[in-house]
Every structure is written in structure tokens, then in C-alpha cells.
Design an enzyme around this catalytic site. Sequence first.
Site, PDB file in Angstrom:
ATOM      1  N   ARG A 193      31.724  45.300  37.991  1.00 57.07           N
ATOM      2  CA  ARG A 193      33.186  45.726  38.264  1.00 57.07           C
ATOM      3  C   ARG A 193      33.586  46.475  37.137  1.00 57.07           C
ATOM      4  NH1 ARG A 193      35.444  39.646  38.459  1.00 57.07           N
ATOM      5  NH2 ARG A 193      37.412  40.822  38.451  1.00 57.07           N
ATOM      6  N   SER A 245      36.459  45.998  35.036  1.00 55.98           N
ATOM      7  CA  SER A 245      37.256  45.176  34.107  1.00 55.98           C
ATOM      8  C   SER A 245      36.565  45.094  32.657  1.00 55.98           C
ATOM      9  CB  SER A 245      37.822  43.790  34.678  1.00 55.98           C
ATOM     10  OG  SER A 245      36.475  43.118  34.198  1.00 55.98           O
ATOM     11  N   LYS A 262      30.968  32.194  38.339  1.00 55.77           N
ATOM     12  CA  LYS A 262      31.885  31.268  39.027  1.00 55.77           C
ATOM     13  C   LYS A 262      32.475  32.271  40.130  1.00 55.77           C
ATOM     14  CE  LYS A 262      35.842  31.801  35.850  1.00 55.77           C
ATOM     15  NZ  LYS A 262      36.655  32.484  36.894  1.00 55.77           N
ATOM     16  N   ASP A 263      32.428  33.194  40.061  1.00 61.32           N
ATOM     17  CA  ASP A 263      32.711  34.096  41.147  1.00 61.32           C
ATOM     18  C   ASP A 263      31.969  34.542  42.385  1.00 61.32           C
ATOM     19  OD1 ASP A 263      35.210  34.715  39.802  1.00 61.32           O
ATOM     20  OD2 ASP A 263      34.544  36.411  38.447  1.00 61.32           O
ATOM     21  N   THR A 297      48.125  30.429  36.689  1.00 63.82           N
ATOM     22  CA  THR A 297      46.729  30.325  36.758  1.00 63.82           C
ATOM     23  C   THR A 297      46.460  30.905  38.404  1.00 63.82           C
ATOM     24  OG1 THR A 297      44.628  28.954  37.306  1.00 63.82           O
ATOM     25  CG2 THR A 297      46.982  27.907  37.883  1.00 63.82           C
ATOM     26  N   LEU A 304      42.771  27.432  42.205  1.00 64.72           N
ATOM     27  CA  LEU A 304      43.124  26.040  42.998  1.00 64.72           C
ATOM     28  C   LEU A 304      42.708  25.042  42.099  1.00 64.72           C
ATOM     29  CD1 LEU A 304      42.410  26.684  46.770  1.00 64.72           C
ATOM     30  CD2 LEU A 304      44.631  26.510  45.614  1.00 64.72           C
ATOM     31  N   ARG A 305      41.625  24.877  41.548  1.00 63.11           N
ATOM     32  CA  ARG A 305      41.037  23.976  40.805  1.00 63.11           C
ATOM     33  C   ARG A 305      42.195  23.560  39.640  1.00 63.11           C
ATOM     34  NH1 ARG A 305      38.723  24.184  35.793  1.00 63.11           N
ATOM     35  NH2 ARG A 305      38.626  26.474  36.007  1.00 63.11           N
ATOM     36  N   ARG A 306      42.248  24.690  38.836  1.00 60.59           N
ATOM     37  CA  ARG A 306      43.152  24.574  37.477  1.00 60.59           C
ATOM     38  C   ARG A 306      44.496  24.205  38.305  1.00 60.59           C
ATOM     39  NH1 ARG A 306      41.276  29.909  35.521  1.00 60.59           N
ATOM     40  NH2 ARG A 306      39.492  29.318  34.152  1.00 60.59           N
ATOM     41  N   ARG A 331      47.406  36.778  38.826  1.00 67.14           N
ATOM     42  CA  ARG A 331      46.317  37.502  39.157  1.00 67.14           C
ATOM     43  C   ARG A 331      46.120  38.756  38.061  1.00 67.14           C
ATOM     44  NH1 ARG A 331      44.082  38.154  44.041  1.00 67.14           N
ATOM     45  NH2 ARG A 331      42.419  38.960  42.547  1.00 67.14           N
ATOM     46  N   GLY A 332      45.019  39.110  38.470  1.00 71.36           N
ATOM     47  CA  GLY A 332      44.697  40.615  37.309  1.00 71.36           C
ATOM     48  C   GLY A 332      43.542  40.306  36.447  1.00 71.36           C
ATOM     49  N   ASN A 333      42.992  41.201  35.890  1.00 70.72           N
ATOM     50  CA  ASN A 333      41.818  41.128  34.638  1.00 70.72           C
ATOM     51  C   ASN A 333      42.417  40.343  33.338  1.00 70.72           C
ATOM     52  OD1 ASN A 333      43.311  43.013  33.037  1.00 70.72           O
ATOM     53  ND2 ASN A 333      42.257  44.714  34.286  1.00 70.72           N
ATOM     54  N   THR A 391      45.429  42.103  31.786  1.00 73.78           N
ATOM     55  CA  THR A 391      46.745  41.804  32.512  1.00 73.78           C
ATOM     56  C   THR A 391      47.305  40.433  32.575  1.00 73.78           C
ATOM     57  OG1 THR A 391      45.789  43.505  34.203  1.00 73.78           O
ATOM     58  CG2 THR A 391      47.761  42.331  35.049  1.00 73.78           C
ATOM     59  N   ARG A 392      46.546  39.577  32.534  1.00 74.42           N
ATOM     60  CA  ARG A 392      47.339  38.187  32.563  1.00 74.42           C
ATOM     61  C   ARG A 392      47.875  37.946  31.260  1.00 74.42           C
ATOM     62  NH1 ARG A 392      42.819  34.417  36.088  1.00 74.42           N
ATOM     63  NH2 ARG A 392      42.204  36.099  37.590  1.00 74.42           N
ATOM     64  N   CYS A 395      34.237  29.238  50.505  1.00 73.90           N
ATOM     65  CA  CYS A 395      35.986  29.679  50.319  1.00 73.90           C
ATOM     66  C   CYS A 395      36.203  29.060  49.148  1.00 73.90           C
ATOM     67  CB  CYS A 395      36.369  29.153  51.639  1.00 73.90           C
ATOM     68  SG  CYS A 395      36.037  27.321  51.920  1.00 73.90           S
TER      69      CYS A 395
END
Length: 311
Positions: A15, A17, A85-86, A129, A132-134, A151-153, A156-157, A244
Site C-alpha cells: 500500500r 500510505s 492485523k489487516d 476509532t 469495532l474492538r476498540r 478512517r484514513g491513514n 489523516t487520522r 469479517c
Amino acid sequence: MTVATPPLSIVIATRESRLALWQAEHVKALLQARGHTVELLGMTTKGDQILDRTLSKVGGKGLFVKELEVALEEGRAHIAVHSLKDVPMDMPEGFSLACVMEREDPRDAFVSPRYQHLAELPQGAVVGTSSLRRQVLLQALRPDLKIEPLRGNLDTRLRKLDEGQYDAIVLAAAGLKRLGMQARIRSIFEPDTMLPAAGQGALGIEIRTDRQDLADALAPLAHMPTWLRVAAERAVSRGMGGSCSVPLAAHATLQGDTMQLHAAWGDPEGIKALVQTQQTATVTTLAQAEALGAEVAARLQAGGALVCKPD
């Protein structure tokens, strides 16, 4: 004894980023030091393009790896470097995880321009965030907070935080440390407060299964203690339907041959209580690590956690 492999010409799919490029450049340097010729193929994935919705609503983890796998399939690249993790828990047919590298800090970081710790946030503060975990773990710690999508890299965050859209955000400590941005970390969440995601902080290298020469070339980069830990964590996710997006945390520690595996599952709707469990076992092989992970997933389900079923 490590058997020397003949020099290869290797193209790394990555990627674009800043963090992904750092990771790919890191692998490139290690391979070049072993005599291989290496170049990068930068790509934009669907996960990078869709920024107005949470991952759980647009297809989950595979959004960040599919285009890279197509490049491997077509021969435009030979290996793909991923934040583990992705990566979906089950690899597509014809692909395999050839190498897991030594882990960076697996914990989550609290980042805020004004507040030092989560406990200092005022009631109703906005925390960003995309995980979903966080989300479920933050809600369990501070049900009074307003958790908003982010969202975003990485850059960006952080920009959205600095613009005042959030009072604080939660990010993986590993990414901030790899990019030399430790100063942005106000505090670190210890695992007993916020359990990390499966594979967080670890890099995985994917290849086509028919490229044994690449597997041999990557073998010296592997770190078996990390691989054992993340294999157990990913097995928990696999048992919970983790290809998922699942509100799931899994974190393993390894002392000698003794692995302790903690896991937690939360309900994004806040109806069911947080389910947590842990298990200890002797682990010296990937198969033992995966068996421990499967057992912990079963314990979560017995405690009321729901398995995610892809649409």
C-alpha cells in the site's frame, strides 16, 4: 544452520500510505542486505479508497490486501508486506503467509492534544476509532464517551484530531513508533485495560504457495516467538469468524514454552456484556498455538460471544 539461498529479483507489493511504505522499505533493506535485488510496487487498495464508512460495513479486513494479492497472482509482484492485523484469518487458495517478523509494541496508544489519559476525558468527550474492538473496549471502560468513526491513514487520522474533530483518538502504538512519532503518544493502554487486536504490531509477508524459493529467501527474516503468538491470536479470530470484522481482541504472551492467551469479545450494540477468557498451555509449534487459539475461541462462545457469519 541457515542454508544460503541464491540471490533473487523480488518485487514487493505494498500500500502507498507512509506506514505501509516504511514497512515495505524495512523488508526491502533486510532482503538487500542478504544479496537480493528488491523494488517496490506501490498500490492503492479499496480499503484506502473508502473512507466514509467503517470497515465492518464495507467488507472487513480483506479490503487492504486484495489488490496486492492480484499483483502476486499476475506476477507483477512476488511478495506482499502486510500489517498482520489487516490480513484475513484464512488465506485464499494458492497464497500463504511465508514469514512473520519480530513484533513491535502490540499495544494501543491514547493520543490527544489536551488529555493525558482516557480517565481525564470529560463526560461526553468524542473519541475516534475505526475499530469495532476498540469501540467495545472503550465503551466498557467509559460508557459515557461518544465513540465516533475515524478512517484514513495515520497522518489523516492525526490531522482530523488536530483540527478538533475529536477530543482523543486511539491508534496502534506500533505505527506511531515505526514512523518516529512516539511524541504523539500521551499514554499506552496496557493489555489488561485494552486488549490488543490479533496480530497487532507484527508484519506478515505473503507469497504464492508455489514459490518455495521465496519462502527460503524470507525464512531468515522470520521471528518464531512472534509467529507462535500471532498464530494463537489469529486462531481465536478464525474460530470467531474473524475474516469479517469482529469486535474481538486476542493477545498472547510467551515465557519459555508457556503461552498465556487472553481474549475478549464485545457487543457493538452494547446489549450483551463483554466476554473475556484466558488459557495457558505449553506451545512450541504453530499447530499447538493454533489449537490453543481454537480452544480460547470455544471458551468465548461458551461465555456468550457470537460468531461472525459473513454476508
